[in-house]
Design a protein around this motif. Structure first.
Motif, PDB file in Angstrom:
ATOM      1  N   ILE A  44      49.075  74.757  35.231  1.00  0.00           N
ATOM      2  CA  ILE A  44      49.638  75.015  36.540  1.00  0.00           C
ATOM      3  C   ILE A  44      48.955  74.074  37.343  1.00  0.00           C
ATOM      4  CG2 ILE A  44      50.401  76.479  38.320  1.00  0.00           C
ATOM      5  CD1 ILE A  44      51.623  76.992  35.710  1.00  0.00           C
ATOM      6  N   LEU A  45      49.394  73.158  37.963  1.00  0.00           N
ATOM      7  CA  LEU A  45      48.542  72.320  38.873  1.00  0.00           C
ATOM      8  C   LEU A  45      48.996  72.901  40.258  1.00  0.00           C
ATOM      9  CD1 LEU A  45      49.790  68.796  37.499  1.00  0.00           C
ATOM     10  CD2 LEU A  45      47.581  69.800  37.127  1.00  0.00           C
ATOM     11  N   ASP A  46      48.079  72.359  41.204  1.00  0.00           N
ATOM     12  CA  ASP A  46      48.152  72.886  42.699  1.00  0.00           C
ATOM     13  C   ASP A  46      48.476  72.001  43.714  1.00  0.00           C
ATOM     14  OD1 ASP A  46      47.718  74.688  44.904  1.00  0.00           O
ATOM     15  OD2 ASP A  46      46.036  75.576  43.521  1.00  0.00           O
ATOM     16  N   ASP A  47      49.280  72.171  44.688  1.00  0.00           N
ATOM     17  CA  ASP A  47      49.897  71.319  45.382  1.00  0.00           C
ATOM     18  C   ASP A  47      49.916  69.899  45.115  1.00  0.00           C
ATOM     19  OD1 ASP A  47      49.360  73.236  47.086  1.00  0.00           O
ATOM     20  OD2 ASP A  47      47.540  72.693  48.155  1.00  0.00           O
ATOM     21  N   THR A  48      50.778  69.766  43.846  1.00  0.00           N
ATOM     22  CA  THR A  48      51.105  68.160  43.473  1.00  0.00           C
ATOM     23  C   THR A  48      52.395  68.184  43.538  1.00  0.00           C
ATOM     24  OG1 THR A  48      49.257  68.537  41.785  1.00  0.00           O
ATOM     25  CG2 THR A  48      50.852  66.895  41.255  1.00  0.00           C
ATOM     26  N   GLY A  49      52.704  67.126  44.406  1.00  0.00           N
ATOM     27  CA  GLY A  49      54.158  66.723  44.912  1.00  0.00           C
ATOM     28  C   GLY A  49      54.901  66.033  43.693  1.00  0.00           C
ATOM     29  N   PHE A  50      56.293  66.201  43.822  1.00  0.00           N
ATOM     30  CA  PHE A  50      57.335  65.443  42.841  1.00  0.00           C
ATOM     31  C   PHE A  50      56.829  64.059  42.677  1.00  0.00           C
ATOM     32  CE2 PHE A  50      61.178  63.791  41.476  1.00  0.00           C
ATOM     33  CZ  PHE A  50      61.643  64.504  40.719  1.00  0.00           C
ATOM     34  N   GLY A  51      56.646  63.050  43.693  1.00  0.00           N
ATOM     35  CA  GLY A  51      56.051  62.054  43.547  1.00  0.00           C
ATOM     36  C   GLY A  51      54.715  61.577  43.097  1.00  0.00           C
ATOM     37  N   GLN A  52      53.878  62.362  42.705  1.00  0.00           N
ATOM     38  CA  GLN A  52      52.459  62.054  42.306  1.00  0.00           C
ATOM     39  C   GLN A  52      51.980  61.914  41.089  1.00  0.00           C
ATOM     40  OE1 GLN A  52      50.782  65.345  45.054  1.00  0.00           O
ATOM     41  NE2 GLN A  52      50.441  63.731  46.694  1.00  0.00           N
ATOM     42  N   LEU A  53      52.537  62.226  40.135  1.00  0.00           N
ATOM     43  CA  LEU A  53      52.383  62.062  38.649  1.00  0.00           C
ATOM     44  C   LEU A  53      52.948  60.579  38.171  1.00  0.00           C
ATOM     45  CD1 LEU A  53      52.989  65.417  37.035  1.00  0.00           C
ATOM     46  CD2 LEU A  53      51.192  64.784  38.006  1.00  0.00           C
ATOM     47  N   GLY A  54      52.170  60.080  37.308  1.00  0.00           N
ATOM     48  CA  GLY A  54      52.569  58.814  36.874  1.00  0.00           C
ATOM     49  C   GLY A  54      53.877  58.781  36.184  1.00  0.00           C
ATOM     50  N   CYS A  55      54.101  59.692  35.471  1.00  0.00           N
ATOM     51  CA  CYS A  55      55.466  60.036  34.793  1.00  0.00           C
ATOM     52  C   CYS A  55      56.641  60.310  35.680  1.00  0.00           C
ATOM     53  CB  CYS A  55      55.437  60.844  33.704  1.00  0.00           C
ATOM     54  SG  CYS A  55      54.811  62.496  34.140  1.00  0.00           S
ATOM     55  N   TYR A  56      56.116  60.677  36.911  1.00  0.00           N
ATOM     56  CA  TYR A  56      57.622  60.759  38.073  1.00  0.00           C
ATOM     57  C   TYR A  56      57.308  59.695  39.012  1.00  0.00           C
ATOM     58  CZ  TYR A  56      58.934  65.188  36.341  1.00  0.00           C
ATOM     59  OH  TYR A  56      59.418  66.466  35.796  1.00  0.00           O
ATOM     60  N   GLY A  57      56.926  58.551  38.796  1.00  0.00           N
ATOM     61  CA  GLY A  57      56.987  57.392  39.258  1.00  0.00           C
ATOM     62  C   GLY A  57      55.956  56.965  40.151  1.00  0.00           C
ATOM     63  N   SER A  58      54.570  57.761  40.289  1.00  0.00           N
ATOM     64  CA  SER A  58      53.667  57.598  40.920  1.00  0.00           C
ATOM     65  C   SER A  58      52.756  56.379  40.481  1.00  0.00           C
ATOM     66  CB  SER A  58      52.724  58.476  41.009  1.00  0.00           C
ATOM     67  OG  SER A  58      51.449  58.401  41.874  1.00  0.00           O
ATOM     68  N   PRO A  59      52.045  55.540  41.393  1.00  0.00           N
ATOM     69  CA  PRO A  59      50.873  54.640  40.551  1.00  0.00           C
ATOM     70  C   PRO A  59      49.567  55.332  40.411  1.00  0.00           C
ATOM     71  CG  PRO A  59      51.103  54.632  43.240  1.00  0.00           C
ATOM     72  CD  PRO A  59      52.130  55.499  42.669  1.00  0.00           C
ATOM     73  N   ILE A 272      63.217  55.341  36.246  1.00  0.00           N
ATOM     74  CA  ILE A 272      63.033  56.248  35.138  1.00  0.00           C
ATOM     75  C   ILE A 272      64.359  56.993  34.695  1.00  0.00           C
ATOM     76  CG2 ILE A 272      61.678  58.326  34.560  1.00  0.00           C
ATOM     77  CD1 ILE A 272      59.521  57.022  36.284  1.00  0.00           C
ATOM     78  N   GLY A 273      65.336  57.376  35.710  1.00  0.00           N
ATOM     79  CA  GLY A 273      66.206  58.308  35.471  1.00  0.00           C
ATOM     80  C   GLY A 273      66.130  59.635  36.196  1.00  0.00           C
ATOM     81  N   LEU A 274      64.985  59.659  36.819  1.00  0.00           N
ATOM     82  CA  LEU A 274      65.030  60.891  37.617  1.00  0.00           C
ATOM     83  C   LEU A 274      65.982  61.271  38.564  1.00  0.00           C
ATOM     84  CD1 LEU A 274      61.154  60.914  37.874  1.00  0.00           C
ATOM     85  CD2 LEU A 274      62.450  62.692  36.670  1.00  0.00           C
ATOM     86  N   LEU A 275      66.466  60.142  39.410  1.00  0.00           N
ATOM     87  CA  LEU A 275      67.193  60.031  40.488  1.00  0.00           C
ATOM     88  C   LEU A 275      68.500  59.109  40.086  1.00  0.00           C
ATOM     89  CD1 LEU A 275      64.790  59.539  43.492  1.00  0.00           C
ATOM     90  CD2 LEU A 275      66.016  61.611  42.817  1.00  0.00           C
ATOM     91  N   PRO A 276      69.788  59.392  40.550  1.00  0.00           N
ATOM     92  CA  PRO A 276      70.821  58.624  40.370  1.00  0.00           C
ATOM     93  C   PRO A 276      70.710  57.423  41.052  1.00  0.00           C
ATOM     94  CG  PRO A 276      71.549  60.318  41.870  1.00  0.00           C
ATOM     95  CD  PRO A 276      70.169  60.482  41.361  1.00  0.00           C
ATOM     96  N   ALA A 277      71.458  56.278  40.644  1.00  0.00           N
ATOM     97  CA  ALA A 277      71.055  55.004  41.060  1.00  0.00           C
ATOM     98  C   ALA A 277      71.552  54.860  42.492  1.00  0.00           C
ATOM     99  CB  ALA A 277      71.903  53.938  40.240  1.00  0.00           C
ATOM    100  N   ASP A 278      72.503  55.667  43.138  1.00  0.00           N
ATOM    101  CA  ASP A 278      72.948  55.637  44.418  1.00  0.00           C
ATOM    102  C   ASP A 278      72.122  56.563  45.294  1.00  0.00           C
ATOM    103  OD1 ASP A 278      73.982  57.940  43.333  1.00  0.00           O
ATOM    104  OD2 ASP A 278      75.885  57.594  43.906  1.00  0.00           O
ATOM    105  N   ALA A 279      71.219  57.086  44.793  1.00  0.00           N
ATOM    106  CA  ALA A 279      70.469  58.232  45.710  1.00  0.00           C
ATOM    107  C   ALA A 279      69.602  57.411  46.842  1.00  0.00           C
ATOM    108  CB  ALA A 279      69.190  58.956  44.748  1.00  0.00           C
ATOM    109  N   GLN A 280      69.882  57.883  47.921  1.00  0.00           N
ATOM    110  CA  GLN A 280      68.935  57.577  49.170  1.00  0.00           C
ATOM    111  C   GLN A 280      67.516  58.237  49.304  1.00  0.00           C
ATOM    112  OE1 GLN A 280      72.806  58.166  51.780  1.00  0.00           O
ATOM    113  NE2 GLN A 280      71.974  56.183  52.540  1.00  0.00           N
ATOM    114  N   LEU A 281      66.823  57.435  49.777  1.00  0.00           N
ATOM    115  CA  LEU A 281      65.327  57.961  50.208  1.00  0.00           C
ATOM    116  C   LEU A 281      65.747  58.785  51.595  1.00  0.00           C
ATOM    117  CD1 LEU A 281      62.324  57.940  49.417  1.00  0.00           C
ATOM    118  CD2 LEU A 281      62.184  55.974  50.808  1.00  0.00           C
ATOM    119  N   SER A 282      64.954  59.781  51.494  1.00  0.00           N
ATOM    120  CA  SER A 282      65.179  60.753  52.597  1.00  0.00           C
ATOM    121  C   SER A 282      64.314  59.978  53.953  1.00  0.00           C
ATOM    122  CB  SER A 282      64.505  62.051  52.351  1.00  0.00           C
ATOM    123  OG  SER A 282      63.119  61.875  52.244  1.00  0.00           O
TER     124      SER A 282
END
Length: 784
Positions: A44-59, A272-282
């Motif tokens: 269990i990680l703490d306060d880690t966002g959806f876009g912060q792990l390398g395997c979720y697209g983060s640098p 990666i395929g986490l989001l559909p190709a037509d998704a829009q950035l919030s």
């Protein structure tokens, strides 16, 4: 002759004769796991966002978590509650956070069934369930699931880890801790860290060492006995503490800012395929300054804050890798069902400008760019309780809106990895089925072929409220079984149902749009108005990032979802809706001890946490230390409370009595006695007398006069123009005879143990002024 065994509770099947030679023995059957039962590991990680792990697209480099994802599954549609204690209660019980009485963190509990912080015993924990099936059970790291007033040495201990099914525990009981000077508990007792920061100590390494040792202890004796390990690091919660070399790896990586980070991560998430190709950035969050509008000094500071966070995450990943490597070395990794989850989205507790002391946030104290810049080269080290600004919070939750504490997807949609080579064949795939933290327990039981118990320790169990997603392990197109899920956090509400999400933000879609800050109370009239006009609607199947509010053209669907939210609220004890934030920290709660104005602490006392300590903020108080100073003098701390993030210390140095008050690391006030303290037995006192009103929403506690006394005679005084209004210190509690944990002041080096003799320390909150020193000494003499 083979052993005869019989199940517990059955009649003895052997023969009892008059003598051994005409008798036949039989033994109670040891509790053994089923053949081939896998281990279970929750990370269990703490306060880690959806876009912060390398395997979720983060640098940010997370090679060990990435290898779990490459050898297993990434879930793109996993959800939590938006806050730590509530999510962790879901993870361990399979029930919703209000069903667990854990609407918020334990420190903001209130007197209502869904909010009081007492997880019912009818909501059994996963380790309690697995113990009955022959598992060893270990918890390592952050706990934060015990009512805050019950975390002291007075207990009770039935809601500590060992009281809820874990056989061994090593970690910290509260919500966060100093990573170099942690408040550590081993099983049911406090311990000191094995090394100092100067000797290279860091909490994450220590937790990993203990986790490996727990597993090794048992596996070398009973190699076929499975374990359940709940491994909950203090990372990535503030303080963002990491050795400098880890932060320096990211030098320059974030110089282009949070807007560029979002674009880069969003593009990678599509690849990666986490989001559909037509998704829009919030949208760009209105509460976040655009990077190009930041000054050069701000960009330099904010980039460094993110470098420290990134180093912290990579450092944490490294130590998770050590644990995985150990499991692999003993041949257990493939037979271990690993689930990795963050407890909520990235945290906004650093405020719009970031902080070198997170305790400023809890006390409404504004940040100073000048002070923060002065600390830039020390960020990540033990001197500060640092946290990055909102811009990185928002970027860390890419592609979603908002952050921790709020129920837009930025607060509740989290990275989730499942790895189990021995249990399923899928490798490196992504799953899009809807899931929630309450589904983890049902999934584990399903994967292990176990039914939830009807009773635990004689207590009839409530039904699990989550559903298993084990059917998705080897079936990417399997249907979603979790169709409806409500959310509520600090008055911020939403509900998911079959591809739609209705959201009612509080105090608004952003603070700037609402014209109100976080933590505002909601009146009955305001709730009625919110239900009439405050709900938004998103078709997240087509619009996963909640970009297009379609409430106006789908009024009937919105009304149905609002009604469904109230159905769920009634079912799970969600009411009353309470939007208050920091105010709840000051809520009056029952305590183990009856209310009193006189508290006595004894030599050797360490880390009496703030929730169990006398509440001295904003009120008159006297602290008296009965001590003996030898003929050749003495030095050291008599009593301290708090740490680098705020508190006070009373100590002797150069023969003089000193009092230092640390106002949330923003200012430090130092009062020194006019003369020296002679040898002998004395009552050494500090008295605080308020001289004005507290203004907590402005970050200011009551001002006052601070006075020093020896045996009732004044020997020095000074003014405290401002004091801490709400939370004395997050890092350390009361300590007698030393400054335990992180230091309150840099004027000495901890622990700076007192070299004389202390008999006791008395806190007096009666408001009657300095205690009767002569009477205190007479009482002490009478007890010899």
């Amino acid at each position: 002759m083979p052993l005869t065994e019989y199940p517990a509770g059955r009649a003895f099947p052997g023969v009892i004769g008059r003598t051994f030679d005409v008798s036949e023995p039989a033994w109670p059957e040891p509790r053994r796991a089923a053949d081939g039962a896998p281990n279970v590991l929750f990370v269990i990680l703490d306060d880690t966002g959806f876009g912060q792990l390398g395997c979720y697209g983060s640098p940010i480099e997370t090679p060990n978590l990435d290898r779990l994802a490459d050898g297993g599954l990434r879930y793109a549609n996993m959800h939590t509650t938006a806050l730590c204690s509530p999510s962790r209660s879901c993870v361990l019980t399979g029930r919703n956070h209000h069903s667990n009485h854990m609407a918020g963190i334990t420190e903001i509990s209130t007197g209502f069934p869904g909010y009081d912080g007492y997880i019912p015993f009818e909501n059994g924990f996963l380790p309690e369930m697995l113990l009955g099936h022959g598992y060893n059970t270990y918890a390592v790291g952050k706990w934060h699931l015990t009512p805050s007033d019950q975390t002291s040495a007075a207990g009770p201990y039935d809601r500590w880890p060992l009281g809820r099914g874990f056989e061994r525990y090593y970690g910290f009981m509260g919500g966060d801790t100093h990573q170099y000077y942690p408040e550590l508990t081993f099983d049911n007792h406090r311990v000191e860290p094995p090394r100092t920061p100067e000797e290279g100590y860091h909490l994450t390494e220590d937790l990993t060492d203990r986790a490996i040792a727990f597993i090794a202890d048992a596996k070398q004796v009973a190699p076929d006995k499975p374990f359940f390990l709940y491994f909950a690091t203090g990372a990535m919660h503030a303080p963002h503490h990491v050795p400098r070399e880890w932060a320096d790896r990211y030098a320059g990586v974030f110089d282009d800012g949070w807007d560029a980070y979002r674009e880069r991560v969003f593009a990678r998430q599509k690849e990666i395929g986490l989001l559909p190709a037509d998704a829009q950035l919030s949208r760009h969050d209105p509460d976040v300054q655009r990077w190009e509008d930041c000054s050069a000094d701000e960009r330099r500071l904010y980039a460094r804050m993110m470098e420290v966070f990134a180093g912290f995450l990579s450092h944490t990943d490294h130590h998770i890798g050590r644990l995985l490597d150990f499991l692999e070395s003993i041949g257990e990794l493939d037979d271990t069902l690993v689930m990795v989850l963050s407890d909520n989205g990235a945290s906004a507790e650093g405020g719009p400008t970031g902080s070198v002391n997170e305790n400023k946030f809890f006390n409404y104290v504004p940040e100073s760019l000048e002070q923060n810049l002065a600390a830039i080269d020390e960020l990540g080290g033990p001197k500060h309780f640092n946290h990055y600004p909102w811009g990185w919070t928002w970027a860390g939750n890419t592609p979603y809106r908002r952050w921790k504490r709020e129920t837009y997807r930025g607060g509740i949609s989290d990275p989730f990895i499942v790895h189990w080579p021995g249990g399923f064949g899928a490798r490196g795939e992504i799953r899009h089925q809807y899931a929630h933290a309450i589904d983890m327990v049902p999934t584990v039981l399903d994967a292990l072929g176990l039914e939830p118990p009807d009773r635990i320790r004689g207590v009839t169990q409530a039904p699990l409220e989550g559903v298993s997603f084990a059917h998705t392990f080897d079936a990417a197109d399997a249907p979603t079984r979790h169709v409806t899920q409500y959310f509520e956090m600090l008055g911020h509400r939403s509900i998911y149902h079959d591809g739609w999400r209705a959201v009612c933000p509080w105090p608004g879609p952003s603070f700037s749009e609402a014209g109100r800050p976080f933590g505002q109370p909601i009146t009955a009239e305001e709730l009625t108005a919110l239900d009439a006009t405050g709900w938004e609607l998103y078709h997240v199947t087509e619009d996963p990032t909640e970009t297009h509010d379609v409430a106006a053209e789908n009024r009937a669907t919105l009304i149905e979802l609002i009604a469904q939210w109230y159905v769920e609220a009634g079912k799970y004890d969600v009411l009353p809706v309470d939007g208050r934030g920091q105010e709840r920290l000051a809520e009056e709660r029952p305590t183990i001890a009856r209310p009193r104005t006189r508290y006595v602490f004894h030599p050797g006392t360490q880390e009496v946490s703030s929730v169990a300590a006398p509440r001295i903020v904003n009120r008159a108080h006297t602290i008296t230390v009965l001590a003996t100073i030898p003929d050749d003098g003495a030095e050291g701390v008599l009593v301290s409370q708090g740490g680098v993030d705020g508190g006070f210390t009373l100590y002797l140095s150069d023969g003089r009595l000193h009092y230092v008050y640390n106002y949330v690391a923003d200012q430090e006030f130092h009062i020194v006695s006019e003369g020296t303290v002679p040898a002998g037995r004395h009552a050494l006192s500090f008295e605080f007398e308020p001289t004005g009103e507290a203004r907590p929403l402005e970050g200011k506690g009551t001002p006052g006069t601070a006075s020093l006394f020896v045996d009732g005679e004044p020997i020095g005084s000074g003014e405290l123009p401002v004091t801490i209004p709400i939370a004395m210190g997050l890092a350390s509690g009361i300590a007698v005879g030393a400054d335990a944990g992180s230091p309150v002041t840099a004027l000495y080096r901890t622990p700076y143990a007192f070299t004389g003799t202390i008999e006791r320390v008395v806190y007096d909150l009666s408001g009657d002024g300095v205690v009767d020193h002569a009477a205190e000494i007479r009482m002490a003499l009478a007890r010899q």
